[in-house]
Design an enzyme around this catalytic site. Structure first.
Site, PDB file in Angstrom:
ATOM      1  CG  HIS A 179      55.114 -19.166 -40.575  1.00  0.00           C
ATOM      2  ND1 HIS A 179      55.067 -18.223 -39.567  1.00  0.00           N
ATOM      3  CD2 HIS A 179      56.358 -19.708 -40.502  1.00  0.00           C
ATOM      4  CE1 HIS A 179      56.215 -18.195 -38.929  1.00  0.00           C
ATOM      5  NE2 HIS A 179      57.025 -19.099 -39.477  1.00  0.00           N
ATOM      6  CG  HIS A 191      61.197 -21.074 -41.478  1.00  0.00           C
ATOM      7  ND1 HIS A 191      61.752 -19.852 -41.170  1.00  0.00           N
ATOM      8  CD2 HIS A 191      60.133 -21.225 -40.650  1.00  0.00           C
ATOM      9  CE1 HIS A 191      61.060 -19.293 -40.185  1.00  0.00           C
ATOM     10  NE2 HIS A 191      60.070 -20.107 -39.854  1.00  0.00           N
ATOM     11  NE  ARG A 251      65.805 -23.858 -41.902  1.00  0.00           N
ATOM     12  CZ  ARG A 251      65.315 -23.253 -40.841  1.00  0.00           C
ATOM     13  NH1 ARG A 251      65.080 -21.950 -40.851  1.00  0.00           N
ATOM     14  NH2 ARG A 251      65.040 -23.922 -39.742  1.00  0.00           N
ATOM     15  CE  LYS A 290      57.784 -14.197 -37.926  1.00  0.00           C
ATOM     16  NZ  LYS A 290      58.365 -15.448 -38.410  1.00  0.00           N
ATOM     17  CG  HIS A 335      58.604 -15.496 -33.144  1.00  0.00           C
ATOM     18  ND1 HIS A 335      59.023 -16.695 -33.704  1.00  0.00           N
ATOM     19  CD2 HIS A 335      58.673 -15.678 -31.801  1.00  0.00           C
ATOM     20  CE1 HIS A 335      59.337 -17.540 -32.732  1.00  0.00           C
ATOM     21  NE2 HIS A 335      59.138 -16.941 -31.567  1.00  0.00           N
ATOM     22  CG  HIS A 374      54.708 -19.537 -34.928  1.00  0.00           C
ATOM     23  ND1 HIS A 374      54.836 -18.612 -33.922  1.00  0.00           N
ATOM     24  CD2 HIS A 374      55.749 -19.330 -35.756  1.00  0.00           C
ATOM     25  CE1 HIS A 374      55.919 -17.884 -34.131  1.00  0.00           C
ATOM     26  NE2 HIS A 374      56.492 -18.300 -35.253  1.00  0.00           N
ATOM     27  CG  ASP A 412      57.129 -22.159 -37.768  1.00  0.00           C
ATOM     28  OD1 ASP A 412      57.979 -21.659 -38.544  1.00  0.00           O
ATOM     29  OD2 ASP A 412      57.239 -22.130 -36.535  1.00  0.00           O
TER      30      ASP A 412
HETATM   31 ZN   LIG Z   1      58.691 -19.681 -38.433  1.00  0.00          ZN
END
Ligand SMILES: [Zn+2]
Length: 358
Positions: free
Chosen positions: A14, A16, A18, A101, A138, A176, A248
């Site tokens: 997991h 990010h 960007r 997701k 999430h 998470h 995360d």
């Molecule tokens: Zn995340």
């Protein structure tokens, strides 16, 4: 006393990465350390198709440093009404889409396009169950009447539990996971796995709030109680196959962290592994680190095991540690985990493929 442990090369389930100058600034931290990385789709606009995955993959690979030779990003697309089911099936079949997701609308960074209820997507989830496409969740209620520290438990009981009951063949990852309720949920659902972050394993809400508000520790779901942290650490170190490292890692410029409203996200790609190693060491369970950071994820996702190892060594030596990075546009991002990084050295060790049976 010097302590060392060798584990198969780890993966990040997991992350990010960007886009643009932020992608260029952060991707090397992930790509040099992890082999597989499951990349989250919450860009603006969100990644919702094989075409968008393909161009995002190109931008990522163009930004990966040359010394990160074996980086293998996998992609989740964003659960949205615009997903074309044929495109999803094609992407799942050719491997370009690893998962979908689900974000509750408004729960975290760039989630405005998310769903107001999981039940609105049951026909999509049915296709995913039939096609063996994993759903990443999430799990956080956005109901303002629910206390912020209870929102994971509320979402799991009110939304995800009925979905899992209706579609028992659907594979799910609770992303998470942040509470003992979340750990209990995963234990009770055989098709459910969970990622756990370094910061949820190693910090609790007192770190966030007790000695001045710490924007760099603010994330969603918010870091919870000492009891919750203990439950997460017990799960991660238990050897149970459903728990795996998902950092995360979520960079934000200090200008977005230190204003009157801090954005949610902890940038831990640089030192997250050291943070996890120290948490396992303090729990007396360093022997379980390879299972959590390397083995469980590879087994869950059915991907090729690594042919290299890393060695983590805990020793007191003088180190020059960066505490932040700066993008080409001049944005500064604070690196989480410098305390733990001061204690650990990590080295990559190539070994023969036969070592791990691939
Ligand atoms: Zn995340």
């Amino acid at each position: 006393m010097t302590i060392s442990i060798e584990i198969p090369q780890p993966d990040d389930w997991h992350v990010h990465l960007r886009d643009g100058d932020m992608l260029a600034a952060v991707v090397g931290y992930t790509a040099r350390r992890f082999r597989y990385a499951l990349v989250m789709p919450n860009l603006v606009p969100a990644i919702t198709s094989t075409a968008a995955v393909a161009t995002y993959r190109e931008r990522i690979m163009a930004a990966v440093p040359v010394d990160a030779a074996d980086f293998r990003p996998l992609f989740a697309i964003y659960c949205s009404r615009v997903i074309d089911l044929d495109d999803l099936r094609r992407g799942a079949a050719d491997g370009s889409i690893a998962a979908v997701k689900y974000y509750p609308a408004g729960a975290t960074t760039n989630s405005a396009a998310g769903g107001s209820s999981m039940f609105d997507f049951m026909s999509l989830f049915e296709v995913m169950a039939d096609s063996e496409i994993r759903l990443l969740v999430h799990a956080e209620s956005t109901d303002p009447a629910i206390d912020i520290f209870d929102r994971e438990a509320h979402f799991l009981s009110e939304q995800l539990a009925p979905v899992c009951a209706a579609l028992p063949e659907l594979s799910v990852t609770v992303e998470h996971v942040s509470t003992s309720d979340g750990v209990d949920f995963v234990a009770a659902h055989p098709r459910c796995a969970a990622t756990i972050t370094p910061h949820h394993l190693a910090r609790d809400r007192s770190h966030l709030l007790a000695n001045g508000m710490r924007p760099d520790l603010y994330c969603k779901p918010v870091i919870n109680s000492t009891t919750d942290r203990a439950a997460l650490l017990a799960a991660a170190t238990s050897g149970a196959k459903g728990y795996m490292l998902g950092t995360d890692s979520a960079p934000h410029p200090t200008t977005a962290k230190y204003g009157p409203v801090a954005k949610a996200g902890v940038f831990n790609a640089a030192y997250g592994l050291e943070v996890v190693a120290e948490a396992f060491y303090q729990a007396g369970r360093l022997d379980q680190l390879g299972q959590f950071a390397s083995t469980n994820g590879v087994a869950c996702w059915g991907v090729e095991p690594p042919s290299s190892t890393i060695t983590l060594t805990r020793e007191t030596i003088d180190r020059e540690l960066a505490t932040s990075l700066t993008t080409t546009k001049g944005d500064e991002v604070v690196l989480f985990g410098t305390e733990e990084a001061a204690l650990w050295t990590i080295q990559t060790t190539p070994v023969t493929a036969a070592t791990f049976g691939c």
